[in-house]
Design a protein around this motif. Structure first.
Motif, PDB file in Angstrom:
ATOM      1  N   ALA A  49       0.837  -1.208   0.000  1.00 23.03           N
ATOM      2  CA  ALA A  49       0.000   0.000   0.000  1.00 23.03           C
ATOM      3  C   ALA A  49       0.869   1.255   0.000  1.00 23.03           C
ATOM      4  CB  ALA A  49      -0.929  -0.003   1.209  1.00 23.03           C
ATOM      5  N   LEU A  50       1.969   1.209   0.756  1.00 24.28           N
ATOM      6  CA  LEU A  50       2.890   2.354   0.780  1.00 24.28           C
ATOM      7  C   LEU A  50       3.561   2.542  -0.580  1.00 24.28           C
ATOM      8  CD1 LEU A  50       4.443   4.596   2.143  1.00 24.28           C
ATOM      9  CD2 LEU A  50       5.952   2.892   3.184  1.00 24.28           C
ATOM     10  N   TYR A 152      -1.590  14.373   1.258  1.00 25.29           N
ATOM     11  CA  TYR A 152      -0.320  14.703   1.896  1.00 25.29           C
ATOM     12  C   TYR A 152      -0.340  14.316   3.377  1.00 25.29           C
ATOM     13  CZ  TYR A 152      -0.311  17.595  -2.313  1.00 25.29           C
ATOM     14  OH  TYR A 152      -0.408  18.033  -3.614  1.00 25.29           O
ATOM     15  N   VAL A 153      -1.484  14.572   4.017  1.00 28.59           N
ATOM     16  CA  VAL A 153      -1.654  14.192   5.421  1.00 28.59           C
ATOM     17  C   VAL A 153      -1.645  12.667   5.544  1.00 28.59           C
ATOM     18  CG1 VAL A 153      -3.174  14.330   7.434  1.00 28.59           C
ATOM     19  CG2 VAL A 153      -2.987  16.283   5.870  1.00 28.59           C
ATOM     20  N   ILE A 154      -2.290  12.014   4.583  1.00 31.56           N
ATOM     21  CA  ILE A 154      -2.337  10.546   4.590  1.00 31.56           C
ATOM     22  C   ILE A 154      -0.933   9.971   4.469  1.00 31.56           C
ATOM     23  CG2 ILE A 154      -3.094   8.521   3.274  1.00 31.56           C
ATOM     24  CD1 ILE A 154      -5.637  10.146   2.570  1.00 31.56           C
ATOM     25  N   LEU A 155      -0.112  10.548   3.598  1.00 33.22           N
ATOM     26  CA  LEU A 155       1.261  10.081   3.448  1.00 33.22           C
ATOM     27  C   LEU A 155       2.009  10.187   4.778  1.00 33.22           C
ATOM     28  CD1 LEU A 155       3.696   9.122   1.811  1.00 33.22           C
ATOM     29  CD2 LEU A 155       4.120  11.511   1.193  1.00 33.22           C
ATOM     30  N   ALA A 156       1.844  11.313   5.470  1.00 32.14           N
ATOM     31  CA  ALA A 156       2.507  11.505   6.768  1.00 32.14           C
ATOM     32  C   ALA A 156       2.022  10.462   7.780  1.00 32.14           C
ATOM     33  CB  ALA A 156       2.246  12.915   7.289  1.00 32.14           C
ATOM     34  N   LEU A 157       0.716  10.189   7.780  1.00 31.73           N
ATOM     35  CA  LEU A 157       0.161   9.198   8.701  1.00 31.73           C
ATOM     36  C   LEU A 157       0.687   7.795   8.400  1.00 31.73           C
ATOM     37  CD1 LEU A 157      -3.571  10.378   8.862  1.00 31.73           C
ATOM     38  CD2 LEU A 157      -1.888  10.512  10.701  1.00 31.73           C
ATOM     39  N   VAL A 158       0.758   7.458   7.110  1.00 34.62           N
ATOM     40  CA  VAL A 158       1.244   6.134   6.715  1.00 34.62           C
ATOM     41  C   VAL A 158       2.712   5.955   7.118  1.00 34.62           C
ATOM     42  CG1 VAL A 158       1.782   4.650   4.744  1.00 34.62           C
ATOM     43  CG2 VAL A 158      -0.409   5.839   4.839  1.00 34.62           C
ATOM     44  N   LEU A 159       3.507   6.997   6.897  1.00 33.35           N
ATOM     45  CA  LEU A 159       4.920   6.921   7.277  1.00 33.35           C
ATOM     46  C   LEU A 159       5.087   6.807   8.795  1.00 33.35           C
ATOM     47  CD1 LEU A 159       6.492   9.514   4.806  1.00 33.35           C
ATOM     48  CD2 LEU A 159       6.857   7.037   4.823  1.00 33.35           C
ATOM     49  N   LEU A 160       4.248   7.515   9.541  1.00 37.90           N
ATOM     50  CA  LEU A 160       4.285   7.412  11.002  1.00 37.90           C
ATOM     51  C   LEU A 160       3.869   6.012  11.447  1.00 37.90           C
ATOM     52  CD1 LEU A 160       4.626   8.651  13.800  1.00 37.90           C
ATOM     53  CD2 LEU A 160       2.267   9.515  13.624  1.00 37.90           C
ATOM     54  N   HIS A 161       2.828   5.480  10.830  1.00 37.78           N
ATOM     55  CA  HIS A 161       2.350   4.121  11.112  1.00 37.78           C
ATOM     56  C   HIS A 161       3.470   3.105  10.858  1.00 37.78           C
ATOM     57  CE1 HIS A 161      -0.503   0.763  11.212  1.00 37.78           C
ATOM     58  NE2 HIS A 161      -0.054   0.363  10.031  1.00 37.78           N
TER      59      HIS A 161
END
Length: 206
Positions: A49-50, A152-161
């Motif tokens: 998914a990433l 963009y927010v989703i990308l940050a959340l995915v990277l944090l996850h």
């Protein structure tokens, strides 16, 4: 661009997105996924998914750099595949980690807050997927672009996850984070306007 080529291109992308799922499923079916096949699928599909999210975000800079419309043609398709992979990642978590025991979810969230971050990212992708059609674009008007900047927010959340999950292997996370940062930088207006000039320079240098 001929219609038949667009169709073939989309079919190729569709098959390409299916291949990893088939490969991982084959590993599970042939006992090559290790002692925990459920966790194997969970981690690989989440990582997939990433990959797809980063590929989707790369399409706009690639279009500006090359002026090839084929990249913009598959933007919605790759976005929906990203959502599909993220949803399958969630399904794997529910099946193989929770064992369909929803009562356990509360304690899991307390112990592992990255689950909340992942669910927020999935909810955001679902919102973008539900509005990635012409009807939604007409209905939302100018708000559609504002909503889809949520990526963009989703990308940050995915990277944090992902960071919370692979804390023992920061090198892998760092590569994904750098790729995401580069894609964000390429969307800065001042940099984005340079991309066509880079294409011209490359064209003349060949």
């Amino acid at each position: 661009m001929p219609t038949y080529f667009i169709t073939l291109w989309r079919i190729g992308v569709f098959i390409g997105a299916l291949v990893p799922l088939g490969w991982w499923s084959l590993h599970v079916a042939t006992n090559m996924a290790g002692p925990e096949p459920g966790r194997y699928l969970l981690l690989n599909i989440g990582q997939g998914a990433l990959w797809l999210l980063l590929l989707t975000l790369s399409l706009t800079p690639l279009t500006r750099l090359t002026r090839w419309k084929g990249f913009s043609v598959i933007r919605r398709q790759l976005g929906l595949w990203t959502l599909a992979y993220a949803f399958l990642h969630f399904v794997c978590y529910v099946l193989f980690i929770l064992g369909l025991n929803w009562a356990q979810l509360g304690s899991e969230i307390v112990k592992r807050p990255y689950i909340i971050v992942g669910m927020l990212a999935l909810s955001g992708l679902a919102a973008l997927g539900a509005t990635s059609n012409r009807w939604a674009m007409r209905k939302l008007g100018k708000r559609w672009k504002t909503l889809h900047k949520l990526i963009y927010v989703i990308l940050a959340l995915v990277l944090l996850h992902f960071l919370w999950i692979v804390r023992a292997d920061m090198q892998e996370w760092f590569l994904y984070a750098m790729a995401g940062a580069l894609l964000m930088c390429l969307r800065i207006p001042a940099i984005s306007r340079i991309l066509p000039k880079v294409r011209q320079r490359l064209k003349h240098s060949v």
